[in-house]
Design a protein around this motif. Sequence first.
Motif, short mmCIF file in Angstrom:
data_model
loop_
_atom_site.label_atom_id
_atom_site.label_comp_id
_atom_site.label_asym_id
_atom_site.label_seq_id
_atom_site.Cartn_x
_atom_site.Cartn_y
_atom_site.Cartn_z
N LYS A 1 -13.30 9.29 4.32
CA LYS A 1 -13.10 9.84 2.98
C LYS A 1 -12.32 8.85 2.15
N PRO A 2 -12.56 8.83 0.83
CA PRO A 2 -11.80 7.93 -0.04
C PRO A 2 -10.32 8.31 -0.10
N VAL A 3 -9.46 7.31 -0.14
CA VAL A 3 -8.02 7.52 -0.28
C VAL A 3 -7.55 6.72 -1.49
N THR A 4 -6.49 7.20 -2.12
CA THR A 4 -5.93 6.51 -3.29
C THR A 4 -5.21 5.25 -2.83
N LEU A 5 -5.48 4.14 -3.50
CA LEU A 5 -4.84 2.85 -3.19
C LEU A 5 -3.74 2.60 -4.21
N LYS A 6 -2.58 2.22 -3.73
CA LYS A 6 -1.42 2.01 -4.62
C LYS A 6 -1.00 0.55 -4.72
N VAL A 7 -1.25 -0.24 -3.65
CA VAL A 7 -0.80 -1.64 -3.62
C VAL A 7 -1.96 -2.55 -3.22
N GLN A 8 -1.83 -3.84 -3.54
CA GLN A 8 -2.90 -4.79 -3.28
C GLN A 8 -3.19 -4.93 -1.78
N GLU A 9 -2.19 -4.76 -0.93
CA GLU A 9 -2.42 -4.88 0.51
C GLU A 9 -3.42 -3.83 1.00
N ASP A 10 -3.32 -2.60 0.46
CA ASP A 10 -4.27 -1.55 0.82
C ASP A 10 -5.67 -1.90 0.32
N LEU A 11 -5.75 -2.42 -0.89
CA LEU A 11 -7.02 -2.84 -1.47
C LEU A 11 -7.66 -3.94 -0.63
N ASP A 12 -6.87 -4.95 -0.26
CA ASP A 12 -7.40 -6.06 0.55
C ASP A 12 -7.85 -5.60 1.93
N LYS A 13 -7.14 -4.62 2.50
CA LYS A 13 -7.51 -4.09 3.81
C LYS A 13 -8.89 -3.44 3.76
N VAL A 14 -9.15 -2.65 2.72
CA VAL A 14 -10.45 -2.00 2.57
C VAL A 14 -11.54 -3.04 2.32
#
Length: 111
Positions: free
Chosen positions: A73-86
């Motif tokens: 399921k989609p989760v809200t991303l707050k920081v660039q590290e989370d974005l880069d992980k996805v």
Amino acid sequence: MLQPVSLGTGGAQKTCCAIMKQPETSFTLRVGGMPLPGFPILSVEAFSDHVTERYLGNPRFKVTGKMPGKKRKPVTLKVQEDLDKVLSAGGEINLITVHLPLVGLIPKEEE
């Protein structure tokens, strides 16, 4: 008819239209489910920087990420590290416009 042209010193021949095409990207961009061709960002790193700069932390937008897999399921991303992980996992990133109310209720002052 398109005339082949030589590229570089090896004499490789490609048609004019093949030269004009943009390089293929490892991701696709869609707006409302429809493909968005010609977007100027061609690498995942540049896309990550663009999203971080313009959308993460901006109260008008919500950035969600979904890891690969059917039951994710989609989760809200707050920081660039989370974005880069996805992105590095080959997941999906969604940019969502947050709708703010245009009308508010203000109590009437007593006379």
